[in-house]
Design a protein around this motif. Structure first.
Motif, PDB file in Angstrom:
ATOM      1  N   ASN A 141       0.820  -1.220   0.000  1.00 52.79           N
ATOM      2  CA  ASN A 141       0.000   0.000   0.000  1.00 52.79           C
ATOM      3  C   ASN A 141       0.849   1.263   0.000  1.00 52.79           C
ATOM      4  OD1 ASN A 141      -2.354  -1.495  -0.001  1.00 52.79           O
ATOM      5  ND2 ASN A 141      -2.565  -1.479   2.229  1.00 52.79           N
ATOM      6  N   THR A 142       2.069   1.168   0.523  1.00 48.10           N
ATOM      7  CA  THR A 142       2.967   2.320   0.535  1.00 48.10           C
ATOM      8  C   THR A 142       3.226   2.839  -0.872  1.00 48.10           C
ATOM      9  OG1 THR A 142       4.058   1.544   2.556  1.00 48.10           O
ATOM     10  CG2 THR A 142       5.276   3.107   1.194  1.00 48.10           C
ATOM     11  N   PHE A 143       3.224   1.930  -1.838  1.00 52.86           N
ATOM     12  CA  PHE A 143       3.547   2.297  -3.213  1.00 52.86           C
ATOM     13  C   PHE A 143       2.300   2.468  -4.076  1.00 52.86           C
ATOM     14  CE2 PHE A 143       7.269  -0.090  -1.670  1.00 52.86           C
ATOM     15  CZ  PHE A 143       8.257   0.867  -1.874  1.00 52.86           C
ATOM     16  N   SER A 144       1.152   2.663  -3.458  1.00 43.55           N
ATOM     17  CA  SER A 144      -0.079   2.845  -4.221  1.00 43.55           C
ATOM     18  C   SER A 144       0.007   4.038  -5.165  1.00 43.55           C
ATOM     19  CB  SER A 144      -1.263   3.021  -3.259  1.00 43.55           C
ATOM     20  OG  SER A 144      -2.453   3.289  -3.970  1.00 43.55           O
ATOM     21  N   SER A 145       0.572   5.147  -4.683  1.00 43.94           N
ATOM     22  CA  SER A 145       0.668   6.351  -5.523  1.00 43.94           C
ATOM     23  C   SER A 145       1.563   6.118  -6.731  1.00 43.94           C
ATOM     24  CB  SER A 145       1.191   7.528  -4.700  1.00 43.94           C
ATOM     25  OG  SER A 145       2.489   7.261  -4.197  1.00 43.94           O
ATOM     26  N   VAL A 146       2.599   5.289  -6.577  1.00 39.56           N
ATOM     27  CA  VAL A 146       3.484   4.966  -7.701  1.00 39.56           C
ATOM     28  C   VAL A 146       2.704   4.253  -8.796  1.00 39.56           C
ATOM     29  CG1 VAL A 146       5.419   3.503  -8.411  1.00 39.56           C
ATOM     30  CG2 VAL A 146       5.601   4.884  -6.332  1.00 39.56           C
ATOM     31  N   ARG A 147       1.900   3.278  -8.408  1.00 37.25           N
ATOM     32  CA  ARG A 147       1.130   2.527  -9.405  1.00 37.25           C
ATOM     33  C   ARG A 147       0.121   3.435 -10.113  1.00 37.25           C
ATOM     34  NH1 ARG A 147       1.869  -1.113  -5.140  1.00 37.25           N
ATOM     35  NH2 ARG A 147      -0.111  -0.622  -4.125  1.00 37.25           N
ATOM     36  N   VAL A 148      -0.543   4.281  -9.351  1.00 44.01           N
ATOM     37  CA  VAL A 148      -1.520   5.196  -9.949  1.00 44.01           C
ATOM     38  C   VAL A 148      -0.832   6.171 -10.899  1.00 44.01           C
ATOM     39  CG1 VAL A 148      -3.147   7.060  -9.461  1.00 44.01           C
ATOM     40  CG2 VAL A 148      -3.163   4.995  -8.048  1.00 44.01           C
ATOM     41  N   GLN A 149       0.306   6.729 -10.509  1.00 41.54           N
ATOM     42  CA  GLN A 149       1.027   7.673 -11.361  1.00 41.54           C
ATOM     43  C   GLN A 149       1.448   7.032 -12.681  1.00 41.54           C
ATOM     44  OE1 GLN A 149       4.268   9.110  -8.972  1.00 41.54           O
ATOM     45  NE2 GLN A 149       2.893  10.009  -7.429  1.00 41.54           N
ATOM     46  N   MET A 185       7.504  -1.421 -11.218  1.00 40.20           N
ATOM     47  CA  MET A 185       8.404  -2.229 -10.393  1.00 40.20           C
ATOM     48  C   MET A 185       9.749  -1.532 -10.161  1.00 40.20           C
ATOM     49  SD  MET A 185       6.624  -4.642  -9.380  1.00 40.20           S
ATOM     50  CE  MET A 185       7.960  -5.347  -8.409  1.00 40.20           C
ATOM     51  N   THR A 186      10.318  -0.870 -11.182  1.00 42.09           N
ATOM     52  CA  THR A 186      11.608  -0.217 -10.967  1.00 42.09           C
ATOM     53  C   THR A 186      11.480   0.962 -10.013  1.00 42.09           C
ATOM     54  OG1 THR A 186      11.316   1.100 -12.990  1.00 42.09           O
ATOM     55  CG2 THR A 186      12.608  -0.920 -13.163  1.00 42.09           C
ATOM     56  N   ARG A 187      10.347   1.639 -10.035  1.00 41.16           N
ATOM     57  CA  ARG A 187      10.152   2.724  -9.076  1.00 41.16           C
ATOM     58  C   ARG A 187       9.959   2.180  -7.656  1.00 41.16           C
ATOM     59  NH1 ARG A 187       5.909   7.210 -10.656  1.00 41.16           N
ATOM     60  NH2 ARG A 187       6.735   8.030  -8.681  1.00 41.16           N
ATOM     61  N   MET A 188       9.263   1.062  -7.539  1.00 39.98           N
ATOM     62  CA  MET A 188       9.091   0.452  -6.224  1.00 39.98           C
ATOM     63  C   MET A 188      10.408  -0.109  -5.702  1.00 39.98           C
ATOM     64  SD  MET A 188       5.433  -1.504  -6.775  1.00 39.98           S
ATOM     65  CE  MET A 188       5.572  -2.386  -5.221  1.00 39.98           C
ATOM     66  N   ILE A 189      11.214  -0.654  -6.618  1.00 41.18           N
ATOM     67  CA  ILE A 189      12.467  -1.292  -6.215  1.00 41.18           C
ATOM     68  C   ILE A 189      13.586  -0.273  -6.005  1.00 41.18           C
ATOM     69  CG2 ILE A 189      14.317  -2.814  -7.044  1.00 41.18           C
ATOM     70  CD1 ILE A 189      12.114  -4.463  -8.426  1.00 41.18           C
ATOM     71  N   ALA A 190      13.729   0.649  -6.973  1.00 41.11           N
ATOM     72  CA  ALA A 190      14.889   1.548  -6.937  1.00 41.11           C
ATOM     73  C   ALA A 190      14.549   3.023  -7.029  1.00 41.11           C
ATOM     74  CB  ALA A 190      15.842   1.184  -8.081  1.00 41.11           C
ATOM     75  N   GLY A 191      13.267   3.366  -7.188  1.00 40.26           N
ATOM     76  CA  GLY A 191      12.878   4.763  -7.254  1.00 40.26           C
ATOM     77  C   GLY A 191      13.182   5.429  -8.585  1.00 40.26           C
ATOM     78  N   LYS A 192      13.298   4.635  -9.673  1.00 38.53           N
ATOM     79  CA  LYS A 192      13.667   5.200 -10.974  1.00 38.53           C
ATOM     80  C   LYS A 192      12.746   4.668 -12.067  1.00 38.53           C
ATOM     81  CE  LYS A 192      18.097   5.615 -11.762  1.00 38.53           C
ATOM     82  NZ  LYS A 192      19.532   5.335 -11.981  1.00 38.53           N
ATOM     83  N   ARG A 193      12.562   5.511 -13.119  1.00 42.65           N
ATOM     84  CA  ARG A 193      11.791   5.106 -14.304  1.00 42.65           C
ATOM     85  C   ARG A 193      12.763   4.806 -15.437  1.00 42.65           C
ATOM     86  NH1 ARG A 193       8.538   7.798 -17.047  1.00 42.65           N
ATOM     87  NH2 ARG A 193       6.678   6.486 -16.907  1.00 42.65           N
ATOM     88  N   TYR A 194      12.386   3.868 -16.307  1.00 46.97           N
ATOM     89  CA  TYR A 194      13.234   3.533 -17.440  1.00 46.97           C
ATOM     90  C   TYR A 194      12.508   3.619 -18.777  1.00 46.97           C
ATOM     91  CZ  TYR A 194      17.000   2.028 -14.388  1.00 46.97           C
ATOM     92  OH  TYR A 194      18.024   2.010 -13.477  1.00 46.97           O
ATOM     93  N   TYR A 195      11.215   3.958 -18.757  1.00 48.85           N
ATOM     94  CA  TYR A 195      10.446   4.060 -19.993  1.00 48.85           C
ATOM     95  C   TYR A 195       9.676   5.381 -20.006  1.00 48.85           C
ATOM     96  CZ  TYR A 195      11.195  -0.949 -20.806  1.00 48.85           C
ATOM     97  OH  TYR A 195      11.757  -2.180 -21.017  1.00 48.85           O
ATOM     98  N   GLY A 196       9.520   5.962 -21.203  1.00 46.62           N
ATOM     99  CA  GLY A 196       8.653   7.120 -21.358  1.00 46.62           C
ATOM    100  C   GLY A 196       9.251   8.395 -20.800  1.00 46.62           C
TER     101      GLY A 196
END
Length: 483
Positions: A141-149, A185-196
């Motif tokens: 649930n901590t990463f809910s905002s990441v998934r929505v974004q 997953m990369t944002r949840m794991i490492a806090g970084k985006r790799y696409y887009g």
């Protein structure tokens, strides 16, 4: 001298008698039914692609439990809920191992990852970390905002890419679905985006996409270098935060495992940490992408089901915002679509296990070291278990609790090796699929009819990349323009 020769002859005779009795005892053990085997290769010549269809065909002739010899390796094939229950319920501990294959040695850090490690203290510890530290409800649930974004990123990209108002636009969906799953997953794991959009380091992102995702099997060293870089970056970031004493809380999964390493550095080596990250990244993203692509394929072929799902979304969420994770419990039909997709197209149609000792299954002898192939695909499509078994009918799950259906619906496995990340996978797939249904009109391409055939391999990938036609819904235009 004569006495020594006499006793020697007696001893040799006793050895031969013992071996003969033991051999006879082994022969009397009842093995499961089996096709006629060829010398050396055994039954390898019978295994045509895709494997799950071949095993299903053999089960119709030899029963729901039968024996194969794959070269020198014995294999037990099971294709019924009762056989699943006996293996992963009654004998769960015995069948808690994965078969030792070269993938585990060279790709899974010499069998030390959670997916390939043999059952024992190390595996139990990794599993505990996954259940308590990584996939707990609070952590997810901590990463809910990441998934929505990330879902909003996907919707915004599709909205901007349209050719114009009132015109359907063609889109290849697999790459976009894969991108959103990896970014989550990369944002949840490492806090970084790799696409887009908002990629911090374009060069590194390109290496990630090419070296880690597409060529991972051929470039384990490149993969390890990238994973090590992620770990080192978070380690330096945490050290800076601590020295600044700014009270920053852990925000990624790497931070969680680094805290474990700090407490026990001898056990939680960087290789162990990379193994954990690798399983999280590879398992969650490939599974989510596969489910989403099959789900959209099924909806395009069943527009009435898509309309029904959209109607429920309009009633619950409306047109003034894009759905959020808090809406998902109020959208049972959306979950039913995911469940039915998992029934017809389980991400891993044949689950491999391995017996750690001799045991008995359904009265048959199963030697230690036997590979067990559980054919989920066959059980999920068994007409004796499911009404209209091959038809896409999500409504069937409205009247049943899929999580309590025993062993007739186990897309995430069963027993000790059940997937610990099913909760987060379900959230991702429901959120992405729901947003696509809510925001856009969809139809199949006109150039050619999309097939529903699967690609050969252990995973249930679609044979062809999914292409579809879409346009923004008129009711959602204002909301989409604000994203």
């Amino acid at each position: 001298m004569e006495s020594f020769q006499y006793y020697s002859i007696v001893f040799i005779c006793l050895v031969f008698i013992y071996k003969a009795v033991l051999l006879q005892k082994i022969r009397r053990r009842k093995l499961p039914p089996s096709p006629t085997a060829l010398p050396i290769i055994g039954h390898l010549h019978l295994l045509k692609k895709p494997l799950h269809r071949t095993l299903s065909k053999l089960s119709r002739k030899y029963g729901d439990i039968f024996f194969l010899k794959l070269g020198s390796r014995p294999a037990l094939v099971i294709t019924s809920p009762s056989a699943f229950e006996e293996c992963f319920g009654k004998n769960d501990l015995i069948f808690a191992n994965r078969p030792p294959i070269l993938f585990g040695k060279y790709i899974s850090y010499n069998y030390t990852t959670m997916s390939m490690s043999p059952y024992g203290p190390h595996w139990r510890n990794l599993r505990r970390i996954a259940a308590v530290q990584i996939f707990s409800s609070a952590r997810v649930n901590t990463f809910s905002s990441v998934r929505v974004q990330e879902v909003h990123f996907l919707i915004r990209q599709l909205f901007r890419a349209r050719s114009g108002a009132g015109n359907f636009h063609k889109v290849e969906l697999r790459s976009r679905l894969s991108a959103v799953a990896y970014n989550i997953m990369t944002r949840m794991i490492a806090g970084k985006r790799y696409y887009g959009e908002d990629v911090e380091d374009c060069e590194e992102a390109e290496r990630f996409r090419k070296g880690l995702v597409k060529k991972m099997k051929e470039s384990a060293k490149k993969r390890d270098a990238l994973l090590q870089k992620l770990i080192d970056e978070r380690r330096r970031g945490n050290a800076s935060a601590n020295s600044a004493d700014d009270g920053e809380e852990m925000t990624t999964m790497i931070d969680v495992v680094l805290s474990l390493q700090k407490a026990d550095p001898d056990y939680y080596t960087d290789e162990i940490l990379m193994g954990l990250i690798w399983v999280l990244l590879n398992g969650a993203t490939e599974t989510s992408t596969t489910i989403l692509e099959w789900g959209m394929s099924l909806l395009l072929s069943h527009p009435d089901t898509l309309t029904k799902a959209r109607t429920q979304l309009d009633e619950i969420v409306g047109h003034h915002r894009v759905l959020d994770e808090s809406d998902l419990p109020k959208l049972p039909f959306l979950r039913c679509i995911i469940n039915e997709t998992l029934r017809l197209y389980p991400p891993t149609p044949v689950l491999p296990h391995c017996s750690s000792q001799d045991c008995t299954v359904r009265g048959y002898h199963v030697p230690a070291g036997t590979m067990v192939l559980a054919n989920l695909w066959s059980v999920h499509r068994d007409p004796g278990l499911w009404e209209e078994a091959t038809r896409f009918r999500p409504e069937r799950f409205l009247d049943m609790d899929a999580d309590r259906e025993g062993f007739k619906w186990i897309p995430f496995g069963a027993g000790r090796r059940v997937c610990p990340g099913s909760n987060i996978g379900t959230k991702i797939t429901c959120l992405v699929l729901g947003a696509l249904i809510q925001c856009f009109e969809w139809r199949r391409t006109e150039e050619k009819e999309d097939t529903m055939s699967e690609r050969s391999g252990l995973a249930m990938f679609r044979a062809q990349k999914l292409e579809a036609m879409y346009e923004p819904r008129q009711e959602m235009l204002h909301t989409l323009s604000q994203l």
